[in-house]
Design a protein around this motif. Structure first.
Motif, mmCIF file in Angstrom:
data_model
loop_
_atom_site.group_PDB
_atom_site.id
_atom_site.type_symbol
_atom_site.label_atom_id
_atom_site.label_comp_id
_atom_site.label_asym_id
_atom_site.label_seq_id
_atom_site.Cartn_x
_atom_site.Cartn_y
_atom_site.Cartn_z
ATOM 1 N N VAL A 205 9.631 16.977 6.790
ATOM 2 C CA VAL A 205 9.538 17.612 5.475
ATOM 3 C C VAL A 205 10.168 16.725 4.413
ATOM 4 C CG1 VAL A 205 10.372 19.559 4.098
ATOM 5 C CG2 VAL A 205 9.393 19.952 6.368
ATOM 6 N N ARG A 206 11.293 16.118 4.729
ATOM 7 C CA ARG A 206 12.005 15.258 3.779
ATOM 8 C C ARG A 206 11.195 14.007 3.445
ATOM 9 N NH1 ARG A 206 16.904 13.978 6.602
ATOM 10 N NH2 ARG A 206 17.426 16.160 6.182
ATOM 11 N N SER A 207 10.414 13.522 4.401
ATOM 12 C CA SER A 207 9.660 12.284 4.213
ATOM 13 C C SER A 207 8.388 12.471 3.400
ATOM 14 C CB SER A 207 9.284 11.696 5.582
ATOM 15 O OG SER A 207 10.425 11.418 6.363
ATOM 16 N N MET B 133 0.846 -1.191 0.000
ATOM 17 C CA MET B 133 0.000 0.000 0.000
ATOM 18 C C MET B 133 0.885 1.246 0.000
ATOM 19 S SD MET B 133 -2.939 1.049 2.770
ATOM 20 C CE MET B 133 -3.811 -0.496 2.526
ATOM 21 N N ALA B 134 0.799 2.028 -1.084
ATOM 22 C CA ALA B 134 1.620 3.234 -1.200
ATOM 23 C C ALA B 134 0.836 4.415 -0.650
ATOM 24 C CB ALA B 134 2.000 3.468 -2.653
ATOM 25 N N ALA B 135 1.300 4.954 0.440
ATOM 26 C CA ALA B 135 0.559 6.033 1.112
ATOM 27 C C ALA B 135 0.903 7.399 0.534
ATOM 28 C CB ALA B 135 0.860 6.023 2.601
ATOM 29 N N LYS B 136 -0.043 8.301 0.649
ATOM 30 C CA LYS B 136 0.197 9.718 0.415
ATOM 31 C C LYS B 136 0.724 10.281 1.732
ATOM 32 C CE LYS B 136 -2.019 9.863 -3.654
ATOM 33 N NZ LYS B 136 -1.402 10.243 -4.960
ATOM 34 N N ILE B 137 1.936 10.809 1.731
ATOM 35 C CA ILE B 137 2.533 11.328 2.957
ATOM 36 C C ILE B 137 2.484 12.857 2.930
ATOM 37 C CG2 ILE B 137 4.575 11.370 4.422
ATOM 38 C CD1 ILE B 137 5.433 8.732 3.150
ATOM 39 N N ILE B 138 1.812 13.420 3.934
ATOM 40 C CA ILE B 138 1.574 14.865 3.990
ATOM 41 C C ILE B 138 2.075 15.401 5.322
ATOM 42 C CG2 ILE B 138 -0.193 16.662 3.943
ATOM 43 C CD1 ILE B 138 -1.934 14.191 2.622
ATOM 44 N N THR B 139 2.993 16.326 5.270
ATOM 45 C CA THR B 139 3.485 16.966 6.490
ATOM 46 C C THR B 139 2.836 18.333 6.644
ATOM 47 O OG1 THR B 139 5.620 15.829 6.574
ATOM 48 C CG2 THR B 139 5.508 17.997 7.597
ATOM 49 N N VAL B 140 2.245 18.569 7.811
ATOM 50 C CA VAL B 140 1.679 19.882 8.118
ATOM 51 C C VAL B 140 2.718 20.614 8.963
ATOM 52 C CG1 VAL B 140 -0.268 21.152 9.100
ATOM 53 C CG2 VAL B 140 -0.636 18.893 8.071
ATOM 54 N N ASN C 148 11.844 6.038 10.193
ATOM 55 C CA ASN C 148 11.461 4.626 10.133
ATOM 56 C C ASN C 148 9.983 4.425 10.428
ATOM 57 O OD1 ASN C 148 14.055 3.843 9.489
ATOM 58 N ND2 ASN C 148 14.636 3.346 11.599
ATOM 59 N N GLU C 149 9.454 5.200 11.386
ATOM 60 C CA GLU C 149 8.041 5.075 11.736
ATOM 61 C C GLU C 149 7.157 5.521 10.579
ATOM 62 O OE1 GLU C 149 4.718 4.439 14.465
ATOM 63 O OE2 GLU C 149 6.657 3.567 13.998
ATOM 64 N N VAL C 150 7.526 6.611 9.934
ATOM 65 C CA VAL C 150 6.758 7.091 8.781
ATOM 66 C C VAL C 150 6.761 6.045 7.668
ATOM 67 C CG1 VAL C 150 6.676 8.825 6.935
ATOM 68 C CG2 VAL C 150 7.087 9.528 9.297
ATOM 69 N N GLU C 151 7.923 5.474 7.386
ATOM 70 C CA GLU C 151 8.027 4.459 6.335
ATOM 71 C C GLU C 151 7.200 3.221 6.675
ATOM 72 O OE1 GLU C 151 12.188 3.789 5.875
ATOM 73 O OE2 GLU C 151 12.521 5.625 4.699
ATOM 74 N N ARG C 152 7.211 2.838 7.953
ATOM 75 C CA ARG C 152 6.424 1.666 8.370
ATOM 76 C C ARG C 152 4.934 1.918 8.193
ATOM 77 N NH1 ARG C 152 3.487 -0.167 12.519
ATOM 78 N NH2 ARG C 152 3.715 1.754 13.738
ATOM 79 N N LEU C 153 4.477 3.073 8.647
ATOM 80 C CA LEU C 153 3.062 3.407 8.544
ATOM 81 C C LEU C 153 2.622 3.583 7.095
ATOM 82 C CD1 LEU C 153 2.821 5.923 11.514
ATOM 83 C CD2 LEU C 153 1.864 3.614 11.431
ATOM 84 N N ALA C 154 3.530 4.058 6.249
ATOM 85 C CA ALA C 154 3.203 4.260 4.840
ATOM 86 C C ALA C 154 2.937 2.947 4.125
ATOM 87 C CB ALA C 154 4.328 5.021 4.145
ATOM 88 N N ARG C 155 3.501 1.874 4.644
ATOM 89 C CA ARG C 155 3.259 0.554 4.037
ATOM 90 C C ARG C 155 1.892 -0.003 4.412
ATOM 91 N NH1 ARG C 155 8.852 -0.096 5.493
ATOM 92 N NH2 ARG C 155 8.264 -1.175 7.414
ATOM 93 N N LYS D 132 -7.635 4.553 5.044
ATOM 94 C CA LYS D 132 -6.913 4.128 6.238
ATOM 95 C C LYS D 132 -5.835 5.173 6.523
ATOM 96 C CE LYS D 132 -4.867 0.019 8.358
ATOM 97 N NZ LYS D 132 -4.336 -1.342 8.125
ATOM 98 N N VAL D 133 -5.944 5.829 7.678
ATOM 99 C CA VAL D 133 -5.139 7.023 7.957
ATOM 100 C C VAL D 133 -4.272 6.837 9.199
ATOM 101 C CG1 VAL D 133 -5.219 9.507 8.414
ATOM 102 C CG2 VAL D 133 -6.970 8.453 6.960
ATOM 103 N N ALA D 134 -3.026 7.272 9.104
ATOM 104 C CA ALA D 134 -2.136 7.321 10.267
ATOM 105 C C ALA D 134 -1.647 8.750 10.442
ATOM 106 C CB ALA D 134 -0.949 6.381 10.086
ATOM 107 N N VAL D 135 -1.551 9.175 11.686
ATOM 108 C CA VAL D 135 -0.999 10.494 12.000
ATOM 109 C C VAL D 135 0.232 10.294 12.867
ATOM 110 C CG1 VAL D 135 -1.406 12.730 13.063
ATOM 111 C CG2 VAL D 135 -3.289 11.559 11.907
#
Length: 211
Positions: free
Chosen positions: A104-106, A1-8, A76-83, A34-37
């Motif tokens: 921002v980089r992620s 699952m390829a997530a849309k990663i959005i940094t506020v 690592n947490e962002v990458e894990r949740l993005a999967r 399915k959303v992760a924050v």
């Protein structure tokens, strides 16, 4: 699952960053995503809101996960949740710390809320510079917009001077945004047909089109 990663992100405190993140998160879950924050703001306000939400409504947060983390583990947490999720929202700290740079980089997109006041507009430049340094696209969102068209037009002209993309959707200065969060909910749940809910829904769709 390829997530849309959005940094506020917004290096100036009090711009409504965390409030916007929470309402967007619920808007995406309402759209059956399915959303992760990822909450990396030291104040942990979003995490406390989510705990209140779970306590009061149990599985009302189904489809939504909030993870509080900081330091070198953020990437690592962002990458894990993005999967495992379709949308990952990152609530970043209000200063140019290591976590903010990683956030921002992620991301595929950095959403920068800007209140229509001179101090807030001027304070947005460091966040834009951070995103530019990381080569991450930016979407500026006019937030807590008062019903004074002249002030809005003046500030909009100032913001346009940054050369960044500005969201068509604007978020009004409405008490319901804060009052809903104090109940562990979001505007789409307390006033689903109200102007605030429509503003968030419109912004949520516009953000996904730009990620």
């Amino acid at each position: 699952m390829a997530a849309k990663i959005i940094t506020v992100a917004q290096q100036k405190g009090g711009a409504g960053k965390t409030t916007l993140t929470a309402h967007l998160a619920v808007a995406y879950t309402a759209a059956r995503k399915k959303v992760a924050v990822v909450d990396i703001d030291p104040q942990q306000s979003l995490t406390m809101w989510f705990r209140l939400r779970e306590e009061r409504f149990g599985d009302a947060g189904a489809g939504l996960l909030v993870s509080q983390i900081n330091g070198w583990r953020v990437r690592n947490e962002v990458e894990r949740l993005a999967r495992e999720h379709e949308v990952v929202l990152i609530d970043s700290p209000p200063h140019a710390e290591t976590e903010a740079k990683i956030a921002v980089r992620s991301a595929g997109l950095v959403v920068i809320p800007v209140q229509p006041s001179p101090m807030d507009v001027w304070a947005t430049r460091p966040t834009l510079e951070l995103a530019s340094a990381e080569e991450t696209p930016v979407l500026l969102v006019l937030n807590r917009v008062p019903p004074r068209a002249k002030l809005n037009d003046e500030m909009l002209a100032e913001v346009k001077g940054f050369g960044a993309q500005i969201a068509k959707a604007q978020i009004g200065n409405r008490v319901v945004f804060a009052s809903a969060l104090s109940e562990g909910r979001a505007v789409g749940e307390v006033q689903p047909s109200g102007k605030a809910a429509k503003e968030i829904a419109g912004l949520a769709k516009e953000i996904l089109r730009n990620v």
